[in-house]
Enzyme design. Structure first.
Site, short mmCIF file in Angstrom:
data_model
loop_
_atom_site.label_atom_id
_atom_site.label_comp_id
_atom_site.label_asym_id
_atom_site.label_seq_id
_atom_site.Cartn_x
_atom_site.Cartn_y
_atom_site.Cartn_z
NE ARG A 1 1.00 0.71 -7.07
CZ ARG A 1 1.66 0.76 -5.76
NH1 ARG A 1 1.02 -0.11 -5.36
NH2 ARG A 1 2.52 1.45 -5.32
CE LYS B 1 -7.42 3.19 -2.70
NZ LYS B 1 -7.62 2.37 -3.61
NE ARG C 1 -1.35 -3.45 3.31
CZ ARG C 1 -2.09 -3.19 2.16
NH1 ARG C 1 -2.56 -2.11 2.04
NH2 ARG C 1 -2.14 -4.19 1.41
P1 AMP Z 1 -5.64 -0.78 -1.46
O1 AMP Z 1 -5.55 -1.86 -2.89
O2 AMP Z 1 -7.25 -0.51 -1.23
O3 AMP Z 1 -4.80 -1.10 -0.43
O4 AMP Z 1 -5.19 0.66 -2.29
C1 AMP Z 1 -3.77 0.81 -2.61
C2 AMP Z 1 -4.00 0.68 -4.11
O5 AMP Z 1 -4.69 1.86 -4.67
C3 AMP Z 1 -2.64 0.86 -4.46
O6 AMP Z 1 -1.78 -0.32 -4.51
C4 AMP Z 1 -2.70 1.39 -6.14
O7 AMP Z 1 -3.04 -0.10 -6.92
C5 AMP Z 1 -4.16 1.96 -6.11
N1 AMP Z 1 -3.91 3.40 -6.31
C6 AMP Z 1 -4.98 4.15 -7.31
N2 AMP Z 1 -4.14 5.45 -7.24
C7 AMP Z 1 -3.14 5.56 -6.81
C8 AMP Z 1 -2.13 6.63 -6.32
N3 AMP Z 1 -2.54 7.92 -6.94
N4 AMP Z 1 -1.23 6.48 -5.54
C9 AMP Z 1 -0.90 5.22 -4.98
N5 AMP Z 1 -1.71 4.17 -5.13
C10 AMP Z 1 -2.93 4.27 -6.07
#
Ligand code: AMP
Length: 549
Positions: free
Chosen positions: A251, A246, A405
C-alpha cells in the site's frame, strides 16, 4: 506540568482496570494543561512521542537505554540486565535502579513535561556517525534528573510502550469529555489530522475549530482498511457496488505539492528514497497537488510477482538503482483524498472517483460498477486469472475513513485462514539453529494490550529464520534461560487449522497447527488481529462445524 505529576497520573491509570474510570482520570488532567503541554500529554499518555503522521523516530532501542542507565547509576551492565530480567519490565527495572542512585545524588532538578519532550526531540534529531554516543548522553541527562517513578515512565516512553492500557479510543473520549465536545467530531478530526495531540488543542478551542480540519500534504493519514465479506451480501445491502482488482503488493499514499512529492508506506513511513521509479511514474501522470491512495505491485512479463518482491523494494536503503533494474514496480491508484487544496475524504466514493479520473492520467485502477452478481463474479475470475489476489468491493456513496476497518470496503479472495499477530517473544533454536530464534510467541491485541495467543515454530526456511533474527536481535527486552522477550515491533502472518479455547494463553484462545506464512513488515503492531476478531472467527468456526455435522 511537572513530569512527576504526569508519572503519578500514569501510575494511577496503571492501577485502574475500568475503561470509564480511565477516561475520567485522563479527562480531569487535560483542562489545566497549557497549549504547549496539552499535545505532549495526550501523546505521552498513549506511549507516543511524535504526531502519528510524523516519520520522526526517537531511535532508542533497549540496548542504548540500558547503556544510559548503567552510566547514570554506575552499576555493571550485568546488574542492569539482571534487574530487567527479574522484574520482567524495563520501566520497573529503571525505577528500581534509579532508587539506588537517588540515595547518593543531590543534584536533580524537577523535570517539566515540556522539558522531557524537548529532550526527546533533541535525541530524535541526532543523526550520523557519532549519534549513538550523543543519544546515550542525552538520555543520561534526562535520567539524571528523573526520580525513580519518573524513570519508570520515561523508560517506557522512550521504548514507546507505556503499558498502562490507555488506548487511543479512551484518550479520544477523554478529550471529548474534558472540553464537552462530540466524540464523533474528535474522531473525525483525528482521522484528518492524524495527531490526537493537535486534535486536543483544537477541541479546547471548541467544536467549530474541530469541524474545520483539513488534510495537509506531507502529513500522511492512516489508510482505510477492508473487512471480509461476500459479493451477495454487498449487493443485497447496497445495490450497485464498485469492484476493483485486489492487487497483492504494498500500500502507498502519494503526496504531491508543486514540484515536491513524497511517498508513504502503509505504516506511514516515508519510503520516497526507496522508490524513485514509482514516484517518477506518478509524476508523469498528474500536474495537480494531491494525495492519492494505491497499491504498488511488482511485475514480470505483465504478471504480478509475489508480494515479498515489493516489500523488499520498500525496505531498501542501498543499491536502489540495481534493485530498480531487477524488479519493475507499477503503482495502481484507487482513491484520492485531497486535490488542489480541497479535502475530499467526506465526499462519496463515486465523486472521489470522478476527481481521481480527472486528476490522474495513468495508473488508475480499472473499476466495474454493477448490482449484478454475475458481472462481479466475472470480475473476480478475471482478477484471479490475471494473477491478482481477488477483488475489492466498495460502497459508492461511502466516505474515505482513514484507519477504519469498516464495511464500506470488502475484500473477496480465495479462503485461507491466516492471522496477523505481534511477535513478543521467542525461544532460542536448537542444533544448527542454536544461534537463531526458534519458536516464537505471538500475541493479538485488546484495548491497547498485547495478549499471548500462540507459539509458531514451523513454516520457516533457514533464510527466513536468519532474516527474522536480524530484525529482532536489537529489540530484546529481557532474557530468562532459553526464552527472550521482545519490544513488540514485528508482525507475522500465520496460518492455522483451527482456533481453540485455551487456559495456557492470556488471550484465552490458542491456534491449532500454527504455521509461519510471511513477515508483514508493511503492518504495524496496531494493525494486528484483535481479540474481538479472534472471538468472531471462533464463533464462525463453531457455526460452520455445527452446520457440517
Ligand atoms: P488485507 O491486507 O488483506 O486486509 O486487504 C486490504 C489491502 O488490500 C489494502 O490495505 C491494500 O493494501 C490492498 N489492496 C489491493 N488492491 C486494492 C484496491 N483496489 N483497493 C483497496 N485496497 C487494495
Amino acid at each position: 506540568m511537572l513530569f512527576i505529576d504526569f508519572s503519578r497520573c500514569c501510575e494511577r491509570l496503571e492501577g485502574t482496570k475500568g475503561r470509564l474510570e480511565m477516561i475520567d482520570i485522563v479527562s480531569r488532567e487535560i483542562p489545566d494543561l497549557s497549549d504547549e503541554e496539552l499535545p505532549i500529554f495526550v501523546r505521552f499518555i498513549m506511549g507516543r512521542i511524535f504526531p502519528d503522521w510524523s516519520s520522526q523516530k526517537l531511535g532508542i532501542g533497549p540496548n542504548l537505554l540500558y547503556e544510559a542507565v548503567r552510566n547514570v547509576t554506575g552499576l555493571q551492565k550485568s546488574e542492569v540486565i539482571d534487574t530487567i530480567n527479574r522484574t520482567g519490565d524495563v520501566g520497573k527495572a529503571v525505577e528500581e535502579l534509579l532508587a539506588v542512585k537517588t540515595q547518593t545524588s543531590l543534584s536533580a532538578h524537577p523535570l517539566e513535561l515540556a522539558e522531557v519532550y524537548a529532550g526527546l526531540t533533541g535525541i530524535a534529531a541526532r543523526e550520523g556517525r557519532t549519534s549513538q554516543k550523543e543519544k546515550i548522553r542525552a538520555v543520561m541527562v534526562l535520567l539524571n534528573d528523573a526520580r525513580p517513578l519518573e524513570g519508570r515512565y520515561l523508560a517506557r516512553i522512550m521504548l514507546e510502550e507505556l503499558r498502562i492500557g490507555v488506548g487511543e479510543g479512551s484518550v479520544r473520549e477523554a478529550v471529548a469529555k474534558a472540553f464537552s465536545v462530540d466524540s464523533a467530531l474528535v474522531e473525525h478530526a483525528m482521522q484528518v489530522l492524524n495527531d490526537l495531540g493537535e486534535v486536543a488543542r483544537l477541541a479546547k478551542k471548541g467544536p467549530s475549530a474541530l469541524s474545520e480540519v483539513r488534510l495537509t500534504p506531507f502529513h500522511p493519514v492512516r489508510m482505510m482498511l477492508a473487512q471480509q465479506g461476500t459479493i451477495a451480501e454487498m449487493i443485497a445491502d447496497h445495490g450497485a457496488v464498485a469492484a476493483e482488482f485486489k492487487y497483492d503488493g504494498s500500500r502507498f499514499q502519494f503526496h504531491k505539492k508543486g514540484n515536491w512529492a513524497r511517498m508513504y508506506s502503509r505504516r506511514l513511513e516515508d519510503v520516497t528514497g526507496a522508490l524513485p521509479d514509482v514516484i517518477q511514474q506518478l509524476l508523469t501522470a498528474t500536474d495537480h497537488d494531491l494525495i492519492i491512495d494505491g497499491e504498488v505491485i511488482a511485475v514480470e512479463n505483465d504478471r504480478p510477482l509475489p508480494f515479498q518482491s515489493v516489500l523488499r523494494r520498500f525496505r531498501r536503503k542501498h543499491g536502489i538503482a540495481e534493485a530498480q533494474e531487477a524488479i519493475r514496480l507499477i503503482p495502481n491508484v484507487f482513491d484520492i483524498l485531497y486535490l488542489d487544496g480541497e479535502t475530499l475524504i467526506d465526499l462519496p466514493f463515486s465523486e472521489r472517483r470522478k476527481k481521481l479520473e480527472y486528476a490522474v492520467r495513468f495508473f488508475v485502477a480499472p473499476q466495474v460498477v454493477s448490482d449484478n452478481a454475475d458481472v462481479i463474479d466475472a470480475t473476480y475470475k478475471k482478477a484471479l486469472d490475471a494473477g491478482h489476489e481477488g477483488i475489492m468491493l466498495k460502497v459508492p456513496d461511502s466516505p474515505y475513513t482513514p484507519g477504519l476497518r469498516g464495511k464500506n470496503w470488502i475484500k473477496i479472495k480465495p479462503a485461507v485462514d491466516t492471522l496477523d499477530l505481534a511477535v513478543i517473544g521467542a525461544d532460542w533454536g536448537e542444533g544448527k539453529r542454536a544461534h537463531l530464534f526458534g519458536s516464537f510467541l505471538l500475541a493479538c491485541q485488546s484495548e491497547g494490550k498485547l495478549l499471548p495467543l500462540s507459539r509458531v515454530a514451523t513454516g520457516f526456511s533457514d533464510e527466513q529464520l536468519a532474516e527474522v533474527y536480524d530484525l529482532l536481535k536489537d529489540t530484546v527486552i529481557s532474557t530468562l534461560e532459553k526464552e527472550v522477550r521482545f519490544e513488540p515491533t514485528l508482525v507475522f502472518e500465520v496460518g492455522y487449522s483451527e482456533i481453540q479455547t485455551s487456559p495456557t494463553y492470556d488471550a484465552g484462545f490458542a491456534l491449532r497447527f500454527p504455521r509461519f506464512i510471511r513477515i508483514r513488515d508493511d503492518k504495524d503492531i496496531a494493525d494486528i488481529e484483535t481479540l474481538e476478531g479472534i472471538r468472531e472467527r471462533y464463533r464462525r468456526q463453531l457455526n460452520n462445524n455445527g452446520s457440517r455435522s
